[in-house]
Design an enzyme around this catalytic site. Sequence first.
Site, mmCIF file in Angstrom:
data_model
loop_
_atom_site.group_PDB
_atom_site.id
_atom_site.type_symbol
_atom_site.label_atom_id
_atom_site.label_comp_id
_atom_site.label_asym_id
_atom_site.label_seq_id
_atom_site.Cartn_x
_atom_site.Cartn_y
_atom_site.Cartn_z
ATOM 1 C CG ASP A 151 -5.143 -28.840 -22.602
ATOM 2 O OD1 ASP A 151 -4.199 -29.610 -22.851
ATOM 3 O OD2 ASP A 151 -5.054 -27.608 -22.659
ATOM 4 C CG ASN B 59 -1.382 -27.131 -9.750
ATOM 5 O OD1 ASN B 59 -1.674 -28.103 -9.073
ATOM 6 N ND2 ASN B 59 -0.488 -27.188 -10.716
ATOM 7 C CG ASP C 104 2.036 -33.517 -8.682
ATOM 8 O OD1 ASP C 104 1.923 -32.788 -9.692
ATOM 9 O OD2 ASP C 104 3.035 -33.506 -7.942
ATOM 10 C CD GLU D 278 -2.323 -27.472 -18.208
ATOM 11 O OE1 GLU D 278 -2.774 -26.336 -18.421
ATOM 12 O OE2 GLU D 278 -1.144 -27.676 -17.866
#
Length: 208
Positions: A39, A47, A56, A82
Site C-alpha cells: 500500500d 492526492n 498518478d 494505491e
Amino acid sequence: SVRDPLTGLFNRRHMTECLRKAINNSQNTGVPLSLIAVDVDHFKKFNDNHGHDAGDMILRAVGTALEKACDGDQVACRMGGEEFTLILPGVKNDDVLRKAEHLRKAVEAISLRYGEKTLPTVTISLGAAHYPQHGTLPQELMRGADEALYVVKAKGRNQVQMANTVTPSPRDPSAQASEEDTSVAEINTAPSAQMPDPLSEALAETLP
C-alpha cells in the site's frame, strides 16, 4: 486486457489467475511461494494536497519499482487505487522479508518533481504471507497478507510485516465438499414447524 492502463502492471483479474497457477505449481513441485501486499502510505492525503496528476505520477513510480524488483516468474500487479501485490514463486521464505525491505527502501529513495516543486517522500507498507503456512487457497494468502498490512498501518506504516500462521484449509476438495454436505444436511433436518411462512403471515394480517 490483463494490464493496468496507468502503471502497465498486471491487473487484479490477472493477478488472481497467476496466484492460482502459482499455488498449483508450488503444491506439485514444492517450489516456495509467497505473496506481498503493498500500500502507498497516506495516498489520499497526498492526492488532496498535490492533485491527481501528481498522484498518478507516484503510482507509476511505485509500479516501476515493483516491476524492477521482479525476477523470472515473479509478478507485480496493481489491485486498484494505491494497492499493489507481488507474487513471488521461487523465493525462499527467509529471503521474502529481505526482498520486501529492499523494495521499501527503493521506494523511499524515489525523488519526483512535479512542475517546479519536488514532491514529498513516498513510502509504502508491506504485508507478506507464505504458502502453505498462511493458507492454501488464493483468498487465504491474500487475506493473510492484507492482515499483516493492517498491522503495519497500526504500527505507523513504512514497514514490513509477516502474516500470522493459520491452519491451512483441507487440500482435498472432497473433504471440503463433505463438510459442506453435512452443513446442508443439518439445515434440511431442522423442524419445519419452526420456520415461519412470511406470505401466510402477511395474508393473515390482511384478512378480516
